[in-house]
Design a protein around this motif. Sequence first.
Motif, PDB file in Angstrom:
ATOM      1  N   ILE A 110      10.369  15.030  -5.172  1.00 52.82           N
ATOM      2  CA  ILE A 110       9.018  14.485  -5.052  1.00 52.82           C
ATOM      3  C   ILE A 110       9.129  13.002  -4.717  1.00 52.82           C
ATOM      4  O   ILE A 110       9.844  12.256  -5.384  1.00 52.82           O
ATOM      5  CB  ILE A 110       8.189  14.723  -6.338  1.00 52.82           C
ATOM      6  N   ILE A 111       8.451  12.595  -3.652  1.00 55.17           N
ATOM      7  CA  ILE A 111       8.456  11.199  -3.190  1.00 55.17           C
ATOM      8  C   ILE A 111       7.006  10.771  -2.992  1.00 55.17           C
ATOM      9  O   ILE A 111       6.232  11.477  -2.348  1.00 55.17           O
ATOM     10  CB  ILE A 111       9.226  11.031  -1.871  1.00 55.17           C
ATOM     11  N   ARG A 112       6.642   9.603  -3.516  1.00 56.34           N
ATOM     12  CA  ARG A 112       5.268   9.125  -3.419  1.00 56.34           C
ATOM     13  C   ARG A 112       5.220   7.726  -2.820  1.00 56.34           C
ATOM     14  O   ARG A 112       6.246   7.058  -2.682  1.00 56.34           O
ATOM     15  CB  ARG A 112       4.629   9.102  -4.810  1.00 56.34           C
ATOM     16  N   SER A 113       4.000   7.292  -2.506  1.00 53.88           N
ATOM     17  CA  SER A 113       3.779   5.915  -2.071  1.00 53.88           C
ATOM     18  C   SER A 113       4.204   4.979  -3.189  1.00 53.88           C
ATOM     19  O   SER A 113       3.808   5.156  -4.339  1.00 53.88           O
ATOM     20  CB  SER A 113       2.300   5.684  -1.745  1.00 53.88           C
ATOM     21  N   SER A 114       4.999   3.982  -2.856  1.00 57.14           N
ATOM     22  CA  SER A 114       5.526   3.065  -3.861  1.00 57.14           C
ATOM     23  C   SER A 114       4.568   1.902  -4.089  1.00 57.14           C
ATOM     24  O   SER A 114       4.088   1.284  -3.140  1.00 57.14           O
ATOM     25  CB  SER A 114       6.887   2.522  -3.405  1.00 57.14           C
TER      26      SER A 114
END
Length: 244
Positions: A110-114
Amino acid sequence: MNVYLNRIDGVDDAIISMFLSKRTLTRELETDIRHEVWQFSTHACCGDIPLGALTDCSDRLKGWLTKLFKWGVRHITMLRFIDLSFTVYGLHRAGQDDLDSHAMRMNNRIIRSSTRLADFSRGETSAYYADKILPTDVALAYLGIRTPDEIEYQGRTYVRVANGYIVKGMENEKDVKRGLYMLSIPSNFIFRINLTEFAHVYKERNAAGGANPEVKEAVEAMADRLESATLGLVNRALLTEIKN
């Protein structure tokens, strides 16, 4: 907020897994299963239809899938062969954190806006919060109250930015700016999860539970997309029944 099911992978492998225990799998049967799944699945990006979605279902394929889901609710390793890819745009950051808590079930995929690398503007919120909260910056501007660009505080000069002030000279440093971001900011993310583990996430975060309303909305939308992409075979009843 927008929720997309991007692709479904591994349906053929999951079906094939049923024929291993009793040594009834042959290379010919394996090839037939893969061909059947391929024949009735989507193989090109087409609007909101995910890759791997079922476009139709022969009697033979439906029979295999019915048996797979009948046994898969108890023998959950079989359903772990089915992988799902979702993209979500605009869920508020606190809701993103709620889904991050299931990262282990996603195998950390899972990768999201940082909040460190991305910029967020004054008053920016997810759609859920847009008519429910009024950030101080927005309220003051509406009232015609102009806040100074710089203020002196405890012997230091602070510069006005989104949601407050930062000590002068550090106003463009991302690690400092993120300290003023609110949990209502919109967050985009992508994740992969297998069907068995998605069933757990659904049971924990669906409309009948105690999750945040926007998180419930996101998870219910995921269930809708999945049910549509599997011709109704993977539905809420099945997700609830899967033992995990």
